[in-house]
Design an enzyme around this catalytic site. Sequence first.
Site, mmCIF file in Angstrom:
data_model
loop_
_atom_site.group_PDB
_atom_site.id
_atom_site.type_symbol
_atom_site.label_atom_id
_atom_site.label_comp_id
_atom_site.label_asym_id
_atom_site.label_seq_id
_atom_site.Cartn_x
_atom_site.Cartn_y
_atom_site.Cartn_z
ATOM 1 N N HIS A 1 4.419 1.853 -8.007
ATOM 2 C CA HIS A 1 3.253 1.006 -8.151
ATOM 3 C C HIS A 1 2.533 1.494 -9.314
ATOM 4 C CE1 HIS A 1 4.097 1.283 -3.923
ATOM 5 N NE2 HIS A 1 4.120 0.274 -3.425
ATOM 6 N N GLY B 1 0.894 -0.822 -0.644
ATOM 7 C CA GLY B 1 0.166 0.201 0.140
ATOM 8 C C GLY B 1 0.548 1.417 -0.070
HETATM 9 P P1 AMP Z 1 5.985 -1.631 -2.173
HETATM 10 O O1 AMP Z 1 4.997 -1.873 -1.068
HETATM 11 O O2 AMP Z 1 7.249 -1.420 -0.997
HETATM 12 O O3 AMP Z 1 6.182 -3.453 -0.926
HETATM 13 O O4 AMP Z 1 6.103 -2.588 -3.367
HETATM 14 C C1 AMP Z 1 5.870 -3.256 -3.997
HETATM 15 C C2 AMP Z 1 6.203 -3.560 -5.120
HETATM 16 O O5 AMP Z 1 6.352 -2.113 -5.541
HETATM 17 C C3 AMP Z 1 7.267 -4.266 -4.756
HETATM 18 O O6 AMP Z 1 7.261 -5.249 -5.797
HETATM 19 C C4 AMP Z 1 8.637 -2.872 -5.711
HETATM 20 O O7 AMP Z 1 9.677 -3.263 -5.968
HETATM 21 C C5 AMP Z 1 7.305 -2.408 -6.137
HETATM 22 N N1 AMP Z 1 7.636 -0.601 -6.133
HETATM 23 C C6 AMP Z 1 8.186 0.095 -5.247
HETATM 24 N N2 AMP Z 1 8.822 0.641 -5.303
HETATM 25 C C7 AMP Z 1 8.937 1.068 -7.002
HETATM 26 C C8 AMP Z 1 9.704 1.958 -8.247
HETATM 27 N N3 AMP Z 1 10.207 3.414 -7.125
HETATM 28 N N4 AMP Z 1 10.166 1.814 -9.249
HETATM 29 C C9 AMP Z 1 9.092 0.644 -9.160
HETATM 30 N N5 AMP Z 1 8.732 -0.437 -8.999
HETATM 31 C C10 AMP Z 1 8.503 -0.258 -6.895
#
Ligand code: AMP
Length: 281
Positions: free
Chosen positions: A39, A33
């Site tokens: 995301h 989230g």
């Molecule tokens: P998180 O909500 O931080 O657990 O991230 C969920 C997904 O979004 C994971 O696969 C992350 O690697 C991806 N994600 C988070 N930040 C970025 C970003 N800046 N660019 C691309 N994907 C991202």
Amino acid sequence: MTTQVVSSIEEMRTHVLLARRGGESVGLVPTMGALHKGHLELIRHAKDECGRTVVTLFVNPAQFNQPSDLDAYPRPFDADLEACSSAGVDWLFAPSAEEMYSEKPLTFVDVEGLSDGLCGPYRPGHFRAVATVCAKLFAAAPADRAYFGEKDYQQLAIIRRMVRDLNFPLEIVGVPTVREPDGLAMSSRNVRLSPAERQTAAVLYRALEAAQSSDQTASRVLVSIARHVIASEPLARVEYIEIVDRDTLAPVVTVDRECRLALAVWFGKVRLIDNIAIIPR
Ligand code: AMP
């Protein structure tokens, strides 16, 4: 379109299976989230390639090393739902901790080797918790493809390997990191940086780029180039900077194939990670 919120595993599975039985492919985007443009990029890829899209929102207590980090994790549910609706997401799967862990679990997924280096020693148990929760999410929403960001490069490598080793019937798709205009990788944790820390944090991308654009091939030299750039900012405290093999994540002495430079750096109480490809010329 309005995204449908689903909180039960059984109901989520039924939606996905019915869609697939009806001939549609389903894309899964696991998140914790506090959705940002990173995301949304995963969602865009899922929507491009799949007929239906599920975003999962679960702040997994098991993967946090510090209770303070878990408590401080942002949870703007209404804004996340709004973002999913605007992006055309079909389902937002947001189970409670009780739904995901109805009894104390006895089963865990350990991806050995890949979990040992980089962030591994600094976050004991973290990747086991991540791999385990992803296995549970893949069972709850049995999609055709799941989308993960390269921003969390070690996590992506671990999930890819888990899916191969355990024959999960889905494809893992890696999506390049989305950055702020100054190069800082988008992250839900960036909002916790003070204005001064936020400004300083752009140094990470400058360090990655300095190493990437160098024609040196010795990892030791490339790491010291990155370290030197970060040392110019007194608010930054380096946890690690390493160059590893792109697939095995094993440390590399000489860059004679495509590798990844990965780092973790603290700014005050906030730990940021980032990485970049290092390709021999
Ligand atoms: P998180 O909500 O931080 O657990 O991230 C969920 C997904 O979004 C994971 O696969 C992350 O690697 C991806 N994600 C988070 N930040 C970025 C970003 N800046 N660019 C691309 N994907 C991202």
